[in-house]
Write a protein that holds these residues in place. Structure first.
Motif, PDB file in Angstrom:
ATOM      1  N   LEU A  55      -4.035   8.341   7.077  1.00 33.58           N
ATOM      2  CA  LEU A  55      -2.679   7.073   6.414  1.00 33.58           C
ATOM      3  C   LEU A  55      -3.240   6.466   5.472  1.00 33.58           C
ATOM      4  O   LEU A  55      -2.834   5.476   4.367  1.00 33.58           O
ATOM      5  N   ARG A  56      -5.030   6.274   5.427  1.00 31.70           N
ATOM      6  CA  ARG A  56      -5.545   5.814   4.048  1.00 31.70           C
ATOM      7  C   ARG A  56      -5.731   6.516   2.940  1.00 31.70           C
ATOM      8  O   ARG A  56      -6.982   6.604   2.588  1.00 31.70           O
ATOM      9  N   VAL A  72       3.658   3.277   2.315  1.00 32.37           N
ATOM     10  CA  VAL A  72       3.284   4.573   3.195  1.00 32.37           C
ATOM     11  C   VAL A  72       3.506   4.570   3.983  1.00 32.37           C
ATOM     12  O   VAL A  72       4.678   3.892   4.711  1.00 32.37           O
ATOM     13  N   VAL A  89       0.463   2.026  12.936  1.00 31.74           N
ATOM     14  CA  VAL A  89       0.785   1.757  11.799  1.00 31.74           C
ATOM     15  C   VAL A  89       1.103   0.483  11.835  1.00 31.74           C
ATOM     16  O   VAL A  89       0.875  -0.485  10.812  1.00 31.74           O
ATOM     17  N   ASN A  93      -0.464  -3.468   9.349  1.00 27.71           N
ATOM     18  CA  ASN A  93       0.783  -3.978   9.078  1.00 27.71           C
ATOM     19  C   ASN A  93       0.275  -5.403   8.857  1.00 27.71           C
ATOM     20  O   ASN A  93       1.362  -6.356   8.596  1.00 27.71           O
ATOM     21  N   HIS A 168       1.318  -4.753   0.733  1.00 24.84           N
ATOM     22  CA  HIS A 168       1.112  -2.395   1.329  1.00 24.84           C
ATOM     23  C   HIS A 168       2.164  -3.156   2.411  1.00 24.84           C
ATOM     24  O   HIS A 168       2.009  -3.921   3.069  1.00 24.84           O
ATOM     25  N   TYR A 170       3.242   0.214   5.680  1.00 24.81           N
ATOM     26  CA  TYR A 170       3.128   1.351   6.271  1.00 24.81           C
ATOM     27  C   TYR A 170       4.545   1.236   7.402  1.00 24.81           C
ATOM     28  O   TYR A 170       4.546   0.333   7.543  1.00 24.81           O
ATOM     29  N   SER A 172       6.466   4.043   9.592  1.00 30.37           N
ATOM     30  CA  SER A 172       6.192   5.222  10.879  1.00 30.37           C
ATOM     31  C   SER A 172       6.941   5.043  10.890  1.00 30.37           C
ATOM     32  O   SER A 172       8.457   4.882  11.526  1.00 30.37           O
TER      33      SER A 172
END
Length: 318
Positions: A55-56, A72, A89, A93, A168, A170, A172
């Motif tokens: 994920l990163r 993402v 995720v 966050n 940012h 993320y 899922s």
């Protein structure tokens, strides 16, 4: 700021190694600032998120854009891995705590072998040894019925139409990727398969038949992203890469992709032919093509086997 790290040595009182600061920078949630006005969209599509260990990857691959706002999207088809990814995720966050890691977060037999020596599993039978070592932990893996929900998947996909206000975000997406919408039958699935990740059944006796939502990511990408966006696509989808990439090419939308990291599966088609097509398209659009290698080994720098691993189950037996 990065949370304080824990000991990197396994102990009987911890459930997993703490996420630590890797070479690429902070590995956990960091203080979120507002998204700069007019900022270019930067999107990382992780199609095959496995144990959240890529994920990163955007921080490792696109080092000169780390200070830009990123979205993402983590797609994972395995019902036994989805609950972990969903919680991970949320943690990235800034919601809740990092989920405990109880089995090696491997995505292949080769990846698993990099963990095996930590647990005394060496030689040709290392995989059988790891099954035995983590048998009880594997048995605790259960699907979350709430995630096997097409309405939930649609709502997660809809986030792409709402660029985040923070730096940012993320997301899922508990679904399989494809070039059509529907349901994907995974066949018989049982926990021991998860020792090396993946969602596809190998006909394991005693498994449970499972199906998961399947998303037409070709149409989703075309509807939500533009050529002026910066899109990094990582695609490890057990053969679905053929229909997805060929679909983008056929619809004249390969130019949406700036960086493509793909693992090709020969059992689903001709990888040499696919790669030849991708190189031809990349020559037209300027996209960068990457493949899994020692430089891109199937995990990000925060999730390497020497940094992220479960505590040795044998410690509790002493």
């Amino acid at each position: 700021p990065e949370p304080a790290g824990e000991s990197t040595e396994p102990s009987a009182t911890t459930s997993a190694l703490s996420v630590v600061e890797g070479a690429s920078g902070p590995c956990g949630p960091w203080e979120q600032g507002p998204r700069p006005a007019g900022a270019r969209r930067h999107i990382f599509l992780d199609m095959g998120a496995n144990w959240a260990n890529t994920l990163r990857l955007w921080r490792d691959v696109v080092k000169d854009r780390r200070d830009q706002p990123w979205e993402v999207y983590a797609f994972e088809a395995s019902p036994l891995i989805q609950p972990y990814v969903d919680q991970f995720v949320a943690w990235l966050n800034g919601v809740g705590s990092r989920p405990p890691l109880v089995v090696p977060p491997s995505g292949s037999s080769g990846h698993l072998q990099r963990y095996a020596s930590k647990y005394g599993c060496v030689g040709a039978l290392f995989r059988e040894c790891m099954w035995k070592t983590f048998g009880k932990a594997l048995a605790t893996l259960k699907p979350d019925p709430a995630l096997n929900n097409t309405a939930l998947v649609r709502s997660r996909l809809a986030e792409a139409g709402r660029p985040p206000l923070q730096m940012h975000r993320y997301t899922s997406v508990p679904a399989a990727v494809a070039a059509t919408d529907g349901m994907l039958s995974l066949g018989l699935v049982e926990p021991s398969q998860m020792i090396r990740g993946g969602a596809i059944s190998h006909g394991s006796p005693g498994g449970v038949h499972m199906s998961v939502p399947m998303v037409d990511v070709v149409t989703w990408m075309i509807q939500n992203f533009r050529e002026e966006d910066f899109v990094f696509l990582k695609l490890d989808a057990e053969g679905a890469e053929f229909e997805i990439l060929q679909g983008l090419i056929a619809r004249g939308k390969f130019n949406l992709i700036d960086i493509l990291l793909v693992e090709c599966h020969n059992n689903a088609g001709s990888c040499p032919s696919l790669m030849q097509s991708l190189r031809a398209e990349a020559a037209k659009t300027g996209a960068q093509l990457l493949s899994e290698s020692d430089q891109y080994p199937g995990y990000d720098s925060c999730s390497s086997p020497d940094r992220l691993f479960p505590v040795d189950p044998r410690l509790g037996q002493r």
